[in-house]
Design a protein around this motif. Structure first.
Motif, PDB file in Angstrom:
ATOM      1  N   UNK A 152       7.144  -7.017  -9.520  1.00 27.04           N
ATOM      2  CA  UNK A 152       5.748  -7.231  -9.152  1.00 27.04           C
ATOM      3  C   UNK A 152       5.364  -6.232  -8.054  1.00 27.04           C
ATOM      4  N   UNK A 153       4.076  -6.234  -7.715  1.00 24.39           N
ATOM      5  CA  UNK A 153       3.571  -5.391  -6.642  1.00 24.39           C
ATOM      6  C   UNK A 153       4.026  -5.933  -5.294  1.00 24.39           C
ATOM      7  N   UNK A 154       4.161  -5.026  -4.307  1.00 22.02           N
ATOM      8  CA  UNK A 154       4.346  -5.430  -2.916  1.00 22.02           C
ATOM      9  C   UNK A 154       3.356  -4.644  -2.064  1.00 22.02           C
ATOM     10  N   UNK A 155       2.910  -5.268  -0.992  1.00 20.46           N
ATOM     11  CA  UNK A 155       1.884  -4.662  -0.158  1.00 20.46           C
ATOM     12  C   UNK A 155       2.502  -3.724   0.866  1.00 20.46           C
ATOM     13  N   UNK A 156       1.886  -2.566   1.046  1.00 20.58           N
ATOM     14  CA  UNK A 156       2.298  -1.597   2.040  1.00 20.58           C
ATOM     15  C   UNK A 156       1.442  -1.758   3.298  1.00 20.58           C
ATOM     16  N   UNK A 157       2.008  -1.506   4.451  1.00 17.69           N
ATOM     17  CA  UNK A 157       1.182  -1.499   5.660  1.00 17.69           C
ATOM     18  C   UNK A 157       0.227  -0.312   5.638  1.00 17.69           C
ATOM     19  N   UNK A 158      -0.948  -0.479   6.219  1.00 16.11           N
ATOM     20  CA  UNK A 158      -1.901   0.616   6.309  1.00 16.11           C
ATOM     21  C   UNK A 158      -2.136   0.954   7.772  1.00 16.11           C
ATOM     22  N   UNK A 159      -2.338   2.233   8.029  1.00 24.59           N
ATOM     23  CA  UNK A 159      -2.617   2.690   9.383  1.00 24.59           C
ATOM     24  C   UNK A 159      -3.811   3.627   9.346  1.00 24.59           C
ATOM     25  N   UNK A 202     -10.608  -0.147   4.168  1.00 23.03           N
ATOM     26  CA  UNK A 202      -9.431  -0.949   4.492  1.00 23.03           C
ATOM     27  C   UNK A 202      -8.470  -1.010   3.305  1.00 23.03           C
ATOM     28  N   UNK A 203      -7.632  -2.059   3.240  1.00 28.08           N
ATOM     29  CA  UNK A 203      -6.678  -2.270   2.166  1.00 28.08           C
ATOM     30  C   UNK A 203      -7.231  -3.260   1.154  1.00 28.08           C
ATOM     31  N   UNK A 204      -6.340  -3.842   0.340  1.00 27.22           N
ATOM     32  CA  UNK A 204      -4.890  -3.675   0.394  1.00 27.22           C
ATOM     33  C   UNK A 204      -4.408  -2.463  -0.396  1.00 27.22           C
ATOM     34  N   UNK A 205      -3.220  -1.977  -0.031  1.00 26.62           N
ATOM     35  CA  UNK A 205      -2.538  -0.895  -0.725  1.00 26.62           C
ATOM     36  C   UNK A 205      -1.218  -1.456  -1.248  1.00 26.62           C
ATOM     37  N   UNK A 206      -1.039  -1.385  -2.560  1.00 30.54           N
ATOM     38  CA  UNK A 206       0.123  -2.001  -3.199  1.00 30.54           C
ATOM     39  C   UNK A 206       0.980  -0.942  -3.864  1.00 30.54           C
ATOM     40  N   UNK A 260       7.181   5.306  -9.829  1.00 27.80           N
ATOM     41  CA  UNK A 260       6.533   4.053  -9.496  1.00 27.80           C
ATOM     42  C   UNK A 260       5.025   4.164  -9.614  1.00 27.80           C
ATOM     43  N   UNK A 261       4.325   3.215  -8.993  1.00 21.77           N
ATOM     44  CA  UNK A 261       2.864   3.190  -9.098  1.00 21.77           C
ATOM     45  C   UNK A 261       2.268   2.673  -7.803  1.00 21.77           C
ATOM     46  N   UNK A 262       1.029   3.112  -7.529  1.00 25.06           N
ATOM     47  CA  UNK A 262       0.248   2.630  -6.401  1.00 25.06           C
ATOM     48  C   UNK A 262      -1.031   1.986  -6.916  1.00 25.06           C
ATOM     49  N   UNK A 263      -1.408   0.872  -6.326  1.00 25.22           N
ATOM     50  CA  UNK A 263      -2.711   0.257  -6.548  1.00 25.22           C
ATOM     51  C   UNK A 263      -3.509   0.427  -5.277  1.00 25.22           C
ATOM     52  N   UNK A 264      -4.603   1.188  -5.360  1.00 26.01           N
ATOM     53  CA  UNK A 264      -5.378   1.556  -4.183  1.00 26.01           C
ATOM     54  C   UNK A 264      -6.463   0.528  -3.887  1.00 26.01           C
ATOM     55  N   UNK A 265      -6.925   0.477  -2.646  1.00 26.84           N
ATOM     56  CA  UNK A 265      -8.057  -0.407  -2.330  1.00 26.84           C
ATOM     57  C   UNK A 265      -9.344   0.113  -2.948  1.00 26.84           C
ATOM     58  N   UNK A 266     -10.334  -0.744  -2.987  1.00 29.04           N
ATOM     59  CA  UNK A 266     -11.665  -0.356  -3.430  1.00 29.04           C
ATOM     60  C   UNK A 266     -12.107   0.860  -2.615  1.00 29.04           C
ATOM     61  N   UNK A 274      -7.260   4.468   2.156  1.00 31.13           N
ATOM     62  CA  UNK A 274      -7.049   5.659   1.340  1.00 31.13           C
ATOM     63  C   UNK A 274      -6.230   6.709   2.079  1.00 31.13           C
ATOM     64  N   UNK A 275      -6.341   6.781   3.410  1.00 37.16           N
ATOM     65  CA  UNK A 275      -5.458   7.684   4.154  1.00 37.16           C
ATOM     66  C   UNK A 275      -3.994   7.242   4.018  1.00 37.16           C
ATOM     67  N   UNK A 276      -3.737   5.948   4.024  1.00 32.13           N
ATOM     68  CA  UNK A 276      -2.375   5.451   3.841  1.00 32.13           C
ATOM     69  C   UNK A 276      -1.883   5.740   2.423  1.00 32.13           C
ATOM     70  N   UNK A 277      -2.776   5.674   1.451  1.00 30.46           N
ATOM     71  CA  UNK A 277      -2.400   6.038   0.083  1.00 30.46           C
ATOM     72  C   UNK A 277      -2.029   7.509   0.004  1.00 30.46           C
ATOM     73  N   UNK A 278      -2.789   8.359   0.688  1.00 27.60           N
ATOM     74  CA  UNK A 278      -2.475   9.787   0.719  1.00 27.60           C
ATOM     75  C   UNK A 278      -1.089  10.025   1.303  1.00 27.60           C
ATOM     76  N   UNK A 279      -0.778   9.353   2.398  1.00 27.09           N
ATOM     77  CA  UNK A 279       0.544   9.507   3.015  1.00 27.09           C
ATOM     78  C   UNK A 279       1.636   9.014   2.068  1.00 27.09           C
TER      79      UNK A 279
END
Length: 366
Positions: A286-293, A274-278, A263-269, A132-137
């Motif tokens: 289609x969706x692509x996965x973003x790296x999370x930190x 953790x992830x995944x963040x798409x 665009x759109x983001x699909x957040x992890x549970x 979720x921190x990576x989603x915020x960024x």
């Protein structure tokens, strides 16, 4: 105390205490000094398991002078009483969700803390995890443009199929909204800021449920709360959100999708760290996965952030204001479902600052 690791007492030695203790005892910046429970034998057993010297009652834990933060893991009906007693003993409080059973109780906790110059914080702290921190960024960077709409859902048939004593999930303070809603609502507020009004429709599929496992298997018990909730949330100046919280669904679903102008983001549970963040752009097939930190250490990082912030004199992120706002949202959603009307939200906490790059729970910083 003004320097060195922060002393912590844990109150409530139930199942969730194991996750907290495994993590808190591994963080150099906190010291777990006591474990308390109404069942003092259970407290002693848990304390021994995790190498904690003091165990006993709440009063025993509060009597340890080096304890600065009480981590309140008691049952929801006891949250406010334990918090107030701890604050009156001069301790800061970090509690499991929800902060209290009602907003009136929670307001008393906040007022007591303010009068004494003490801090209140609370779960969930999953929004501080890497996913979720990576989603915020990603949102802050403009990756999907301006947020426009959110769809969130947590759906299942409820916990009675696997939990040996599921009755409390269907009593006031439970249900899918109060049990799982805090993860989703906290995540959304951390990403988009406070909510100004809500509307909801609520239903209850059955008046009774059946215990599905354990020694009470086959026992019927009453359902006293809505078990399917559809809510609309209005975030001023940003998105609107639709959220479903259900224990009536044969479709299992855990999702948060943020629709932006680009665009759109699909957040992890949001009940994970953790992830995944798409991500998906306007022209992507289609969706692509973003790296999370960030950290995936798990429950207790909110306590650690509170401890470090206490030493630094800065705001902590899993704040009492945030947890109060989420409780007010859940109460207002429940009232809206009963009255079939929009409900305004009075609280407006600041969205928590992101964790700094390289924030490491296992580093000794104090």
């Amino acid at each position: 105390m003004s320097n060195g690791p922060v002393g912590v007492a844990l109150v409530g030695a139930g199942v969730i205490s194991g996750q907290y203790l495994r993590n808190l005892t591994s963080f150099p910046d906190v010291r777990v000094l006591a474990v308390a429970d109404i069942d003092t034998g259970r407290a002693a057993e848990v304390a021994r398991e995790h190498g904690v010297e003091v165990s006993g009652t709440l009063a025993d834990a509060l009597a340890v002078p080096e304890v600065e933060i009480v981590v309140n893991l008691t049952v929801p009906s006891a949250h406010a009483a334990v918090a107030l007693e701890s604050l009156r003993a001069g301790k800061h409080v970090y509690g499991e969700k929800p902060m209290a059973m009602t907003t009136d109780e929670a307001a008393k906790v906040m007022a007591e803390a303010a009068d004494r110059g003490l801090r209140v914080g609370g779960a969930p702290d999953t929004f501080l995890g890497a996913g979720l921190q990576s989603a915020l960024h990603a949102i802050s960077s403009g990756l999907i443009g301006k947020p426009v709409a959110v769809t969130a859902a947590t759906q299942s048939l409820g916990p009675e199929s696997w939990h040996p004593s599921p009755e409390f999930f269907y009593q006031p303070g439970g249900g899918p909204l109060f049990d799982l809603g805090p993860y989703y609502l906290t995540a959304l507020v951390s990403l988009l800021g406070p909510v100004v009004r809500v509307a909801a429709g609520t239903r209850r599929a059955r008046d009774q449920r059946e215990v599905g496992s354990g020694p009470k298997a086959g026992k019927l018990f009453p359902v006293d709360v809505p078990t399917h909730v559809n809510a609309l949330l209005d975030f001023p100046g940003t998105a609107t959100a639709s959220a479903t919280f259900s224990f009536d669904s044969a479709i299992n679903r855990r999702m948060i999708e943020v629709i932006g102008s680009e665009g759109a983001l699909s957040l992890p549970d949001p009940n994970t760290f953790e992830g995944p963040l798409l991500v998906r752009g306007l022209r992507d097939a289609d969706w692509r996965e973003l790296p999370i930190t960030g950290t995936t250490a798990g429950r207790g990082i909110g306590v650690l952030d509170m401890a470090r912030s206490l030493r630094a004199g800065t705001p902590h992120r899993a704040s009492g204001e945030l947890t109060y706002h989420v409780l007010e949202l859940m109460a207002a959603i429940t009232e809206s479902g009963e009255r079939a009307e929009f409900r305004d939200i009075g609280s407006a906490p600041d969205a928590p600052e992101p964790l700094p790059d390289g924030w490491d729970p296992h580093a000794a910083t104090l």
